[in-house]
Design an enzyme around this catalytic site. Structure first.
Site, PDB file in Angstrom:
ATOM      1  N   GLU A 139      15.237   1.511  -7.366  1.00  0.00           N
ATOM      2  CA  GLU A 139      14.984   0.649  -6.198  1.00  0.00           C
ATOM      3  C   GLU A 139      15.918  -0.547  -6.223  1.00  0.00           C
ATOM      4  O   GLU A 139      16.757  -0.677  -7.109  1.00  0.00           O
ATOM      5  CB  GLU A 139      13.523   0.211  -6.178  1.00  0.00           C
ATOM      6  CG  GLU A 139      13.099  -0.552  -7.413  1.00  0.00           C
ATOM      7  CD  GLU A 139      11.607  -0.898  -7.448  1.00  0.00           C
ATOM      8  OE1 GLU A 139      10.938  -0.865  -6.402  1.00  0.00           O
ATOM      9  OE2 GLU A 139      11.124  -1.221  -8.551  1.00  0.00           O
TER      10      GLU A 139
ATOM     11  N   LYS B 104       2.743  -4.693  -9.662  1.00  0.00           N
ATOM     12  CA  LYS B 104       3.410  -5.845  -9.038  1.00  0.00           C
ATOM     13  C   LYS B 104       3.175  -7.077  -9.915  1.00  0.00           C
ATOM     14  O   LYS B 104       2.372  -7.963  -9.614  1.00  0.00           O
ATOM     15  CB  LYS B 104       2.904  -6.052  -7.607  1.00  0.00           C
ATOM     16  CG  LYS B 104       3.896  -6.823  -6.754  1.00  0.00           C
ATOM     17  CD  LYS B 104       3.646  -6.625  -5.284  1.00  0.00           C
ATOM     18  CE  LYS B 104       4.420  -7.592  -4.420  1.00  0.00           C
ATOM     19  NZ  LYS B 104       5.881  -7.527  -4.557  1.00  0.00           N
TER      20      LYS B 104
ATOM     21  N   LEU C  21       8.230   0.079  -7.645  1.00  0.00           N
ATOM     22  CA  LEU C  21       7.051  -0.474  -6.980  1.00  0.00           C
ATOM     23  C   LEU C  21       6.914   0.242  -5.642  1.00  0.00           C
ATOM     24  O   LEU C  21       7.866   0.249  -4.852  1.00  0.00           O
ATOM     25  CB  LEU C  21       7.215  -1.976  -6.731  1.00  0.00           C
ATOM     26  CG  LEU C  21       5.972  -2.555  -6.054  1.00  0.00           C
ATOM     27  CD1 LEU C  21       4.849  -2.750  -7.063  1.00  0.00           C
ATOM     28  CD2 LEU C  21       6.271  -3.844  -5.341  1.00  0.00           C
TER      29      LEU C  21
ATOM     30  N   TYR D 199       0.913 -10.325  -8.438  1.00  0.00           N
ATOM     31  CA  TYR D 199       1.023 -11.060  -7.173  1.00  0.00           C
ATOM     32  C   TYR D 199       1.127 -10.099  -5.994  1.00  0.00           C
ATOM     33  O   TYR D 199       1.299  -8.883  -6.181  1.00  0.00           O
ATOM     34  CB  TYR D 199       2.229 -12.007  -7.202  1.00  0.00           C
ATOM     35  CG  TYR D 199       3.577 -11.320  -7.071  1.00  0.00           C
ATOM     36  CD1 TYR D 199       4.080 -10.520  -8.090  1.00  0.00           C
ATOM     37  CD2 TYR D 199       4.331 -11.443  -5.907  1.00  0.00           C
ATOM     38  CE1 TYR D 199       5.300  -9.879  -7.957  1.00  0.00           C
ATOM     39  CE2 TYR D 199       5.561 -10.808  -5.770  1.00  0.00           C
ATOM     40  CZ  TYR D 199       6.044 -10.024  -6.799  1.00  0.00           C
ATOM     41  OH  TYR D 199       7.238  -9.378  -6.670  1.00  0.00           O
TER      42      TYR D 199
HETATM   43  N1  PMP Z   1      10.207  -2.982  -4.980  1.00  0.00           N
HETATM   44  C1  PMP Z   1      10.182  -4.194  -5.566  1.00  0.00           C
HETATM   45  C2  PMP Z   1      10.658  -4.342  -6.977  1.00  0.00           C
HETATM   46  C3  PMP Z   1       9.716  -5.315  -4.848  1.00  0.00           C
HETATM   47  O1  PMP Z   1       9.671  -6.525  -5.423  1.00  0.00           O
HETATM   48  C4  PMP Z   1       9.313  -5.136  -3.502  1.00  0.00           C
HETATM   49  C5  PMP Z   1       8.888  -6.312  -2.663  1.00  0.00           C
HETATM   50  N2  PMP Z   1       7.782  -6.956  -3.151  1.00  0.00           N
HETATM   51  C6  PMP Z   1       9.345  -3.853  -2.936  1.00  0.00           C
HETATM   52  C7  PMP Z   1       9.800  -2.797  -3.715  1.00  0.00           C
HETATM   53  C8  PMP Z   1       8.908  -3.611  -1.525  1.00  0.00           C
HETATM   54  O2  PMP Z   1       7.508  -3.788  -1.394  1.00  0.00           O
HETATM   55  P1  PMP Z   1       6.848  -4.240  -0.022  1.00  0.00           P
HETATM   56  O3  PMP Z   1       7.250  -3.257   1.022  1.00  0.00           O
HETATM   57  O4  PMP Z   1       5.388  -4.219  -0.292  1.00  0.00           O
HETATM   58  O5  PMP Z   1       7.361  -5.628   0.273  1.00  0.00           O
END
Ligand code: PMP
Length: 289
Positions: free
Chosen positions: A187, A155, A211, A39
Site C-alpha cells: 500500500e 490501525k 490496512l 486511531y
Molecule cells: N493504508 C494506510 C496505511 C492508511 O494509513 C490509510 C489511511 N488511514 C489507508 C490505507 C486508507 O484507509 P481509509 O480509506 O480508511 O482512509
C-alpha cells in the site's frame, strides 16, 4: 500554542471537552512511550459523517486486536464524536474527525498494566477536499521497500514505518510511495493503492500486510456498480510497472490518480478512464449525503 492548528478548537479528552491548547496527556501515557494505541480518521461532509458505522467497526476491531479493554458501544463512540462536532466552529463544514485510544498511563513497563483506564481523545479539524489540480493532473509516486511490521491491518498509532515512507516520497520530490514486500505491492504511506490493467481494477488482498481502508470495499463496490471488474489478488512489482492506470484512496485523498511512477508516465500520463468513472461515482455519493 501549536502552529497550523486552531488552538481554540474544542477537543474531547477523557470525558472532558477542552480547548486544544489545554488538552494534555501524561508523559507516561503508553501512546507516548510505546506507541501503544490505535486511531481512526473519519471524513465529515457538510456536517454529515461518511461511513461512520464502518469506521467505528474498524476502531472496535483495532481495540480488540491490541487488547485495549474499553467497553464503549457504537452509540457511545457516536455520542463522543457528535459532542466534538457540535462544538466545532463551523459544524456544517467539511471536517476530519480524529479519534485515538491508548492503553493509558502507567509506570513504564512493556507488560500490560493492571487497573488503568485507556486514554480517549477526539478532535475535529477543517478538511479541504482534493482540488482540481490533484484530480485532473494527478499525482507522482516512487516504489520503496515495505519495512513495516506484520500487523499492518491494525490501525495502530505506531506509524514510524509509514512516516519514514512518506518522507522518502517528499525527499524524492514526489507525492506518494508504493510499498513492496517480497516483490509484491502492499500500500501507500497512508492510503490503499489500485492498479488497472485491460479494464480490470485490482488491489492487493486485504490481509495483515495492509490496512483495509474504509474506501477499500467502497471503491470495489463503486467499480462493480459501474460494471468494472474487480480483483483482489497479489500484484507484482512488474505488473505495477506496466499498469494502464494507478490510483490511491484514503479518507483525506478520497480517490486520486497516480500519473507518474518511478519517473515514467503511467499509461498516457494523465488520469485514465477507470479513474474518471470512479471519481465521478465517489462525488455523486458525497453529494447525495
Ligand atoms: N493504508 C494506510 C496505511 C492508511 O494509513 C490509510 C489511511 N488511514 C489507508 C490505507 C486508507 O484507509 P481509509 O480509506 O480508511 O482512509
Amino acid at each position: 500554542m501549536i502552529a497550523g492548528v486552531d488552538n481554540n478548537s474544542i477537543v474531547y479528552l477523557n470525558g472532558e471537552y477542552l480547548r486544544l491548547a489545554d488538552a494534555k496527556v501524561s508523559v507516561l501515557d503508553r501512546g507516548f512511550v510505546f506507541g501503544d494505541g490505535i486511531y481512526e480518521v473519519v471524513p465529515i461532509y457538510n456536517g454529515k459523517p461518511f461511513r461512520m458505522h464502518q469506521h467505528i467497526a474498524r476502531l472496535q476491531r483495532s481495540l480488540q486486536s491490541v487488547r485495549i479493554d474499553i467497553e464503549y458501544t457504537e452509540a457511545q463512540w457516536m455520542a463522543l464524536v457528535e459532542g466534538v462536532l457540535a462544538r466545532a466552529e463551523q459544524p456544517q463544514a467539511n471536517l476530519m474527525v480524529y479519534l485515538q485510544v491508548t492503553r493509558g498511563v502507567a509506570k513504564r513497563d512493556h507488560a500490560f498494566p493492571a487497573g488503568i483506564e485507556p486514554t480517549v481523545f477526539c478532535m475535529a479539524s477543517p478538511f479541504a477536499r482534493p482540488g482540481t489540480a490533484q484530480r485532473e493532473r494527478g499525482l507522482s509516486a516512487i516504489s520503496v521497500p515495505d519495512t513495516r511490521w506484520l500487523l499492518c491491518h491494525i490501525k495502530s498509532v505506531s506509524l514510524l514505518g509509514n512516516v519514514l515512507a512518506k518522507q522518502a516520497a517528499i525527499d524524492a520530490g514526489v507525492d506518494e510511495v508504493l510499498q513492496f514486500r517480497d516483490g509484491f505491492l502492499t500500500e501507500g504511506s497512508s492510503c490503499n493503492i489500485w492498479v488497472v490493467k485491460n479494464g480490470v481494477l485490482m488491489a492487493p488482498e486485504a490481509n495483515h500486510l495492509i490496512l483495509e481502508g474504509i474506501r477499500y470495499r467502497f471503491l470495489a463496490q463503486l467499480a462493480r456498480d459501474a460494471g468494472i471488474p474487480f480483483q483482489a489478488r497479489p500484484i507484482s512489482a512488474e505488473e505495477v510497472n506496466v499498469a494502464d492506470e494507478l490510483m490511491l484512496t484514503s479518507a483525506t485523498k478520497e480517490v486520486l490518480p497516480i500519473v507518474q511512477y518511478n519517473g515514467n508516465s503511467v499509461g498516457a500520463g494523465k488520469p485514465g478512464p477507470v479513474y474518471s468513472v470512479l471519481r465521478a461515482s465517489y462525488d455523486r455519493v458525497i453529494e447525495s449525503l
